[in-house]
Write an enzyme that holds these catalytic residues in place. Structure first.
Site, PDB file in Angstrom:
ATOM      1  N   CYS A 404      53.779  47.544  39.651  1.00 12.23           N
ATOM      2  CA  CYS A 404      52.463  47.534  39.018  1.00 12.23           C
ATOM      3  C   CYS A 404      52.105  48.903  38.452  1.00 12.23           C
ATOM      4  CB  CYS A 404      51.406  47.064  40.022  1.00 12.23           C
ATOM      5  SG  CYS A 404      50.104  46.059  39.268  1.00 12.23           S
ATOM      6  N   ASP A 435      39.436  38.510  39.014  1.00  5.13           N
ATOM      7  CA  ASP A 435      40.849  38.585  39.381  1.00  5.13           C
ATOM      8  C   ASP A 435      41.665  37.502  38.692  1.00  5.13           C
ATOM      9  OD1 ASP A 435      41.013  40.826  41.116  1.00  5.13           O
ATOM     10  OD2 ASP A 435      39.923  39.707  42.633  1.00  5.13           O
ATOM     11  N   ASP A 474      45.801  37.519  43.602  1.00  5.15           N
ATOM     12  CA  ASP A 474      44.551  37.110  42.962  1.00  5.15           C
ATOM     13  C   ASP A 474      44.029  35.798  43.536  1.00  5.15           C
ATOM     14  OD1 ASP A 474      44.602  39.321  41.326  1.00  5.15           O
ATOM     15  OD2 ASP A 474      45.535  38.293  39.632  1.00  5.15           O
ATOM     16  N   ASP A 610      42.171  42.124  45.285  1.00  2.00           N
ATOM     17  CA  ASP A 610      43.420  42.681  45.800  1.00  2.00           C
ATOM     18  C   ASP A 610      43.643  44.037  45.160  1.00  2.00           C
ATOM     19  OD1 ASP A 610      43.896  41.447  43.312  1.00  2.00           O
ATOM     20  OD2 ASP A 610      46.018  41.166  43.746  1.00  2.00           O
TER      21      ASP A 610
END
Length: 728
Positions: A404, A435, A474, A610
Site C-alpha cells: 500500500c 471505505d 474495508d 482500517d
C-alpha cells in the site's frame, strides 16, 4: 526503459544450511538472468554450527551465530519461503511446505542438516532436547541458563566430540554465572571420544576433568523421565536439562521421496547430484558422498558450496558439471568451555588459548561473509538526457515501495477525485469518501470495495494472503460480512509453467483467507506486465446500516487492533537493512485477519476504518474530518512492530512517507524526527482497524481483542473539533 527479462527456470534451495548460504552469497555476486531462486527454511535465520559451543559457554550471543536468510536472499534477488519442507513430489516437481502452498522446482537442492534426536529412546522426545537442529537447542539452552540456580544438574547424552564440547561449555557457563551445579556426560560404551586421535583425546579428557564434567561410561539409558534419566541397571540420574548429542539422524521425510538413500541420507555422486535424479542435489550433513564417504562435519559443507554453485549454474545454462573431491583429513578445533581449544591433527596433543583465538578468528571470518553483503540496485540510473523533473524524482536513489506504500499521496488522491460526481442512482447509498461503496440490498446493504498493490515480497502465496486481508479491511471496517471476491492480477513475464505455478500459489493463498472469512473467491482477471501486482474486488453484506466515518463522538476512546510500522520495515528490507526476524514477525501480523476484531468492535463503534496506505495519522484524520472532531493521541500507547522504531530512528522512510507527512499540519507540535511521530505517517499494508468506541466500553473491548490474539491498544480520545490531533 526496457522491460524486465523473462524468468524461465525455478531453482529451489531446500534448507538454509552452510552450503546453501554460501551459494546464495555467490549468487548475489554473480546472478544468472532468467532464474528465480527460492530458499525454503523453517525460520528467517540459520545458525552457524561452529559457534554453538561458544554460545552455550557465553562467549557469543545468538545473533553472532545466526545467518540472516532474509537479508541474504534480498542480496541474491531470491525469495524466501518460511516453512518446513516435508515432502518432494518428483513427478509434479513440487515441494510440500508446512503452512504454504507447494513450491514448484526445475532444479532443487537439499541442505537441511541432521538431528541428534533419539526417538527410539523412550521419553526422549517429551523430556529432552537434541543438540541439533541448532536453532531450537540454542533457544532452550538460553532459557535454561537464564533461570538456572544452585544445584542445577545437566545431563549430556553421548561422549563424542560434540557431547564433550557441549558438556564443557555448559559447565563453564554455569560457573561464570556463579551457579553451582554439575554437568554429567553419559556414554553407553566403554570408550569416550573414540573418533579422534589419542593426543586430542587425552587433552579433552583432562579439560573435562578441569571443568568439573562428570564422565560416566557404560551408562545405558532405559528412558528419559521428568527430572532426569533412568539407567538400565535401575539407577536414576537427576537432571534439570537433558541434552542429546549422540549420533546423527537424517530427517524422516527423506524416506518418502523415493530417492536413493544410505542409512537415511541422500546418496549423491561426485557432482553432488542425487543418484537416479538429475534434478535434485544434496549437500551438507543430509547427504552421503557415495564416492568418498566422510563424517558429518561443517568443513565439507563449506567446501561443497563452490562446486554446487558451479553445477547448478551449469544445469541452468546447459554447461558441464564439476566433481567434488573431499579432503581425506581436516583439522578439528574443539573448544573446551573457556577460551581454550584442542586441535585434533596427526594424533598430537595440541591445546591452549592460542588455538581458541585461531578458531574464533576462523568462525568470525566465516560469519562476516554474511554481514558484508552486496546491495542490489534499487533505482534506475538517470540517463544522460532526461526530461525536467526526472532528476528530482530519482535523487534519493530509492525505488518505489510496494504494497500500500505504492499508492499516490493523499493530496493527489483527493485532487483526482474532486470532480467525481455524486451518485445519482437511488440504490447507491454512499460512494467516494467512505471505505467502500454502500449499495441498497433488500432490507440491508451491500458494501463493495477494490484494492490492489504491486509486490513488496517475492513469495506469491504470502503476498496473496496479505492482499486478501488488505482488501477485506474495508468490509470489516464497515461491520459487514464478507461475501465474494474477484482477483485482478498482473503476472510477470515467465515461461508458461512458471506462470501457472505462480497463479496456483496466489489463488491458494487468497482462497484460504477468503474462505476463512466466509467469502468465496469466484474468479477474476489476469494479464502480463513488468512486475507482479495482486488485487481483489470484495463484496460484503450488512443487515442494517454499515459503520462509517461520520459517527465519532467527543469522549470516544480510540482503539487500534494492530501494531504499525510495516512500511518502514519493508522499505528497510528493500535496502537490506531489516532484520529477518522482524520481517517474519511483520508478515505474520499482516496476514492476521481482522474479522474477529470487527466482530468485537462493530457492535460498539461509532466510527471505524482500517489503517492502510495513508498511515495511522492519515486514517485518523479521515474520521476526524468526517465526524467534525479533534483527537488527543498518546504516542507511547501506539503499538509498534518489532524493529520499526529503531529503523525509523535511523531515518528509514517509505517512499510514500513524504506525501503522507504533508498531513502533519493537522498535528500541532509534531516532530517528524521523533520516530514515534514519523511512524504515524508510515503507510500500512493489511493494517489494523481504528475504531472510536464509548469510553466506558473501551477497556472491555481491548481485553476481548487481546484474548483473541490481537495486539490491540487504546491509543487516544476524540475531543471537540476542529480536526486536529494533540500529541502527548
Amino acid at each position: 526503459m526496457h522491460a524486465p527479462l523473462p524468468l524461465t527456470r525455478d531453482l529451489v534451495l531446500i534448507g538454509g544450511g552452510h552450503s546453501h548460504a554460501l551459494v546464495l552469497r555467490m549468487w548475489a555476486m554473480m546472478p544468472l538472468p532468467g532464474v528465480r531462486v527460492t530458499v525454503i527454511n523453517p525460520g528467517p535465520t540459520a545458525p552457524y554450527s561452529g559457534m554453538l559451543p561458544g554460545l552455550v559457554a557465553g562467549h557469543y550471543t545468538q545473533s553472532d551465530l545466526e545467518i540472516d536468510l532474509v537479508k541474504l536472499a534480498r542480496a541474491a534477488g531470491a525469495r524466501v519461503v518460511l516453512g518446513r519442507a516435508e515432502a518432494i513430489d518428483r513427478d509434479t516437481r513440487r515441494i510440500t511446505v508446512t503452512g504454504h502452498a507447494p513450491v514448484f522446482y526445475d532444479i532443487a537442492s537439499v541442505d537441511i542438516g541432521i538431528s541428534s534426536d533419539l526417538p527410539d529412546l523412550p521419553g526422549f522426545t517429551a523430556h529432552a532436547i537434541p543438540a541439533k537442529p541448532l536453532g531450537p537447542f540454542a533457544a532452550t539452552w538460553e532459557a535454561f541458563a537464564a533461570r538456572a540456580r544452585d544445584g542445577a544438574q545437566v545431563l549430556v547424552i553421548g561422549a563424542g566430540v560434540a557431547g564433550a564440547e557441549l558438556s564443557m561449555a555448559c559447565a563453564h557457563r554455569l560457573r561464570q554465572q556463579g551457579v553451582t551445579g554439575t554437568v554429567h556426560l553419559l556414554e553407553a560404551g566403554d570408550r569416550p571420544l573414540r573418533d579422534i586421535g589419542d593426543g586430542a583425546r587425552r587433552a579433552l579428557l583432562a579439560r573435562m576433568q578441569a571443568n568439573g564434567v562428570q564422565l560416566r561410561t557404560g551408562a545405558r539409558i532405559s528412558r528419559v523421565v521428568v527430572g532426569g534419566v533412568d539407567l538400565a541397571d535401575g539407577q536414576h540420574l537427576p537432571g534439570d536439562l537433558v541434552i542429546g548429542a549422540a549420533g546423527a539422524r537424517p530427517q524422516d521425510w527423506l524416506e518418502q521421496t523415493g530417492l536413493d538413500l544410505v542409512d537415511g541420507f541422500i546418496a549423491v555422486g561426485p557432482d553432488l547430484c542425487a543418484l537416479g535424479d538429475p534434478l535434485i542435489y544434496a549437500v551438507g550433513d543430509c547427504a552421503h558422498l557415495t564416492h568418498a564417504p566422510r563424517p558429518k562435519a561443517g568443513v565439507f559443507a563449506v567446501r561443497e558450496a563452490p562446486i554446487l554453485f558451479h553445477n547448478l549454474r551449469a544445469d541452468l545454462i546447459g554447461g558441464q558439471r564439476k566433481p567434488y573431491q573431499p579432503q581425506r583429513d581436516y583439522l578439528k578445533l574443539i573448544s573446551t568451555g573457556g577460551k581454550r581449544a584442542v586441535a585434533d591433527k596427526l594424533g598430537l596433543r595440541l591445546e591452549g588459548d592460542l588455538l581458541w583465538r585461531w578458531k574464533d578468528r576462523i568462525d568470525r571470518k566465516f560469519m562476516a561473509k554474511f554481514h558484508d553483503l552486496p546491495v542490489m540496485q534499487t533505482a534506475p540510473d538517470l540517463p544522460p538526457l532526461a526530461a525536467l523533473g526526472m532528476r528530482e524524482m530519482l535523487e534519493d536513489g530509492q525505488a518505489p515501495c510496494g504494497g500500500c506504500a505504492a499508492k499516490p499521496g493523499p493530496e493527489t488522491l483527493i485532487g483526482g477525485l474532486a470532480g467525481l460526481p455524486a451518485p445519482v442512482r437511488p440504490d447507491v447509498i454512499r460512494g467516494a469518501g467512505d471505505d467502500a461503496a454502500v449499495l441498497a440490498c433488500g432490507d440491508g446493504a451491500q458494501v463493495l470495495t477494490s484494492d490492489h498493490f504491486r509486490a513488496f515480497i517475492d513469495d506469491p502465496y504470502s503476498l496473496a494472503r496479505i492482499a486478501a486481508v488488505h482488501a477485506l479491511g474495508d468490509v470489516w471496517a464497515m461491520g459487514a460480512v464478507p461475501q465474494a471476491a474477484l482477483a485482478t492480477l498482473i503476472l510477470p513475464r515467465m515461461r508458461d509453467r512458471m506462470q501457472a505455478e505462480m497463479l496456483r500459489e496466489i489463488m491458494a493463498g487468497a482462497s484460504e483467507v477468503f474462505r476463512a472469512a466466509g467469502a468465496d473467491l469466484v474468479g477474476g482477471h489476469t494479464s502480463v506486465g513488468p512486475e507482479l501486482t495482486v488485487g481483489f474486488t470484495v463484496t460484503g453484506l450488512h443487515r442494517g446500516t454499515p459503520i462509517g466515518l461520520t459517527g465519532g463522538r467527543s469522549g470516544d476512546a480510540l482503539i487500534l487492533t494492530k501494531p504499525i510500522g510495516s512500511g518502514t520495515i519493508f522499505a528497510a528490507e528493500m535496502q537490506g537493512r531489516a532484520a529477518g526476524g522482524d520481517v517474519a514477525e511483520a508478515l505474520a501480523l499482516m496476514t492476521q485477519a481482522q474479522g474477529g476484531a470487527a466482530d468485537i468492535l462493530a457492535p460498539l463503534a461509532h466510527a471505524m476504518t482500517d489503517v492502510t496506505g495513508y498511515g495511522l495519522g492519515g486514517h485518523l484524520l479521515t474520521i476526524l474530518r468526517a465526524s467534525d472532531r479533534g483527537a488527543a493521541l498518546d504516542l507511547d500507547a501506539v503499538p509498534l512492530m518489532a524493529g520499526a522504531r529503531e529503523l525509523a530512528a535511523q531515518g528509514v522512510r517509505s517512499t510514500l512517507f513524504a506525501a503522507n507527512s504533508a498531513q502533519a499540519l493537522a498535528f500541532p507540535g509534531r516532530d517528524l524526527d521523533d520516530p514515534r511521530v514519523a511512524l504515524l505517517f508510515d503507510p500500512q499494508t493489511a493494517g489494523g482497524l481504528l475504531a472510536a468506541v464509548p469510553a466506558a466500553k473501551a477497556e472491555g473491548a481491548v481485553q476481548a481483542l487481546r484474548q483473541h490474539g490481537y495486539q490491540a491498544a487504546r491509543i487516544g480520545t476524540l475531543t471537540d473539533g476542529p480536526a486536529y490531533v494533540t500529541l502527548r
